[in-house]
Design an enzyme around this catalytic site. Structure first.
Site, short mmCIF file in Angstrom:
data_model
loop_
_atom_site.label_atom_id
_atom_site.label_comp_id
_atom_site.label_asym_id
_atom_site.label_seq_id
_atom_site.Cartn_x
_atom_site.Cartn_y
_atom_site.Cartn_z
N ASP A 71 -1.25 4.80 -6.51
CA ASP A 71 0.17 4.64 -6.15
C ASP A 71 1.02 5.79 -6.67
O ASP A 71 2.10 6.05 -6.16
CB ASP A 71 0.69 3.30 -6.66
CG ASP A 71 0.12 2.18 -5.80
OD1 ASP A 71 -1.07 1.85 -5.96
OD2 ASP A 71 0.86 1.69 -4.92
N ASN A 94 -2.68 2.72 -10.34
CA ASN A 94 -3.18 1.96 -9.19
C ASN A 94 -3.14 0.48 -9.57
O ASN A 94 -2.76 0.12 -10.69
CB ASN A 94 -4.60 2.42 -8.81
CG ASN A 94 -5.04 1.85 -7.47
OD1 ASN A 94 -4.30 1.92 -6.49
ND2 ASN A 94 -6.22 1.26 -7.41
N GLY A 123 0.87 -1.17 0.00
CA GLY A 123 0.00 0.00 0.00
C GLY A 123 0.91 1.23 0.00
O GLY A 123 1.85 1.30 0.81
N ALA A 124 0.62 2.17 -0.91
CA ALA A 124 1.57 3.27 -1.15
C ALA A 124 1.95 4.06 0.12
O ALA A 124 3.14 4.18 0.44
CB ALA A 124 1.01 4.17 -2.24
O1 MRU Z 1 0.72 -3.91 -4.68
P1 MRU Z 1 0.05 -3.24 -3.52
O2 MRU Z 1 -0.75 -4.15 -2.68
O3 MRU Z 1 1.00 -2.39 -2.72
O4 MRU Z 1 -0.95 -2.24 -4.25
C1 MRU Z 1 -1.65 -1.34 -3.51
C2 MRU Z 1 -2.61 -0.53 -4.28
O5 MRU Z 1 -2.65 -0.55 -5.49
C3 MRU Z 1 -3.44 0.40 -3.50
O6 MRU Z 1 -4.64 0.64 -4.15
C4 MRU Z 1 -2.69 1.71 -3.37
O7 MRU Z 1 -1.42 1.53 -2.87
C5 MRU Z 1 -3.44 2.67 -2.59
S1 MRU Z 1 -2.98 2.61 -0.90
C6 MRU Z 1 -3.97 3.53 0.04
#
Ligand code: MRU
Length: 343
Positions: free
Chosen positions: A235, A245, A52-53
């Site tokens: 992201d 995203n 998650g970003a």
């Molecule tokens: O690969 P991930 O699980 O890190 O991907 C996360 C996402 O795409 C989320 O939608 C994004 O980071 C938003 S976090 C609030």
């Protein structure tokens, strides 16, 4: 206004360790990884134990503190520290929050000469800001509802993905508490199922009525009037509003446009990258084929099977109804409005 509350800590500084909730084991088990070395945080970011970003931004900042602590015992601390920063930054390339956090920490290191205590203060300040930004986002999000509706979401944007109550998830949670959301459809989010494993778990824990669906069911639920708006995270958002995203977001945006359903991207300012003119410049992380093939369990095919596994896609700004950040709801023309609010 009733405010959502955070129940889970994805990232936390404890004594002299960075504690991460191991998200690869959710929902089955709640186990933690205590990192005393920055390389353990880097491994956790790469393996999606923390993801998650905004959450990887916070974890990255704590990793810089760990690197500074290790560097101080060395004869030549600078080259070690620089190499560590590079490794942390590059652990995942698409979410700009990670490189943004590392660069913010680098600035403090340069002005204080690798003072680990001062770096810890900065990492904790960055974490506290993320918590506040989540609450501000949830507050602005309430403006978007003129009645109680059922919504769709994608991937995971809650406590697990951020420092606080989440971005899109925090907004949905706040809207539910204030009687604006009746039901949430969480798409499973292939290939590693953040929607089914993580968002469903958070919805369950917060007692928000929900249904988990396969990604390929969303369009038919829109057609049936059962998904009335979509809220999801990002992201990296370019200066023109194009948003990267989780892979599959673009397809949802196309389906929402076709059905005339509002499609909102929800992210703090640390997710914007105004150095990029458009989404075409956003680097897209490619991940291991195993993430896709492992669904076959014992029936695994030969490794040589060709698999394409980009972790993210880019949704063009023309498909986005609005971008909710801690400063408010940004709308088209994005280049102008993003520039004036965040530039
Ligand atoms: O690969 P991930 O699980 O890190 O991907 C996360 C996402 O795409 C989320 O939608 C994004 O980071 C938003 S976090 C609030």
């Amino acid at each position: 206004m009733k405010q959502p509350q955070s129940r889970i800590k994805a990232v936390e500084w404890r004594g002299d360790t960075c504690r991460l909730l191991d998200q690869t084991r959710i929902p089955g088990r709640e186990t933690y990884i205590d990192c005393r070395d920055y390389r353990e945080v880097v491994d956790a970011i790469r393996s999606l134990a923390v993801r998650g970003a905004p959450a990887i931004g916070v974890a990255g900042a704590f990793a810089v503190v760990l690197a500074a602590r290790s560097a101080k015992d060395l004869k030549e601390p600078k080259p070690f520290f620089e190499k560590a920063l590079l490794e942390i930054r590059e652990a995942r390339p698409t979410a700009v929050n990670l490189s943004w956090a590392v660069e913010r920490m680098r600035g403090v290191a340069e002005s204080t000469g690798l003072d680990a205590d001062r770096l810890l203060q900065e990492a904790e300040a960055l974490h506290a800001e993320d918590i506040q930004f989540n609450l501000d986002i949830a507050r602005h999000g309430l403006e978007l509802f003129d009645r109680k509706i059922s919504v769709g979401t994608y991937c995971n944007t809650g406590d697990l993905a951020t420092g606080g109550v989440g971005t899109a998830f925090g907004l949905i949670h706040g809207a539910y508490l204030n009687d604006r959301v009746s039901h949430v459809y969480t798409c499973e989010t292939r290939p590693v199922l953040q929607g089914l494993r993580l968002t469903a778990w958070e919805l369950y824990k917060n007692e928000i009525p929900f249904t988990a669906i396969c990604d390929n069911m969303a369009a038919s639920l829109m057609a049936a009037g059962r998904i009335e708006a979509v809220f999801l995270g990002a992201d990296r958002i370019a200066a023109n509003g194009d948003a990267a995203n989780k892979i599959g977001t673009y397809a949802l945006a196309v389906a929402a446009k076709y059905h005339g359903i509002p499609f909102y991207v929800v992210a703090p300012s640390s997710t914007f990258d105004l150095s990029l003119a458009s989404g075409a410049e956003i680097p897209i992380e490619q991940r291991d084929a195993k993430e896709i093939l492992s669904v076959l369990g014992d029936n695994t095919p030969p490794e040589a099977w060709p698999v394409y596994n980009p972790a993210f896609d880019v949704t063009p700004h023309q498909l986005i109804t609005g971008i909710v950040c801690e400063r408010g709801v940004l709308k088209a023309p994005y280049a102008e409005n993003i520039g004036s609010v965040l530039g």
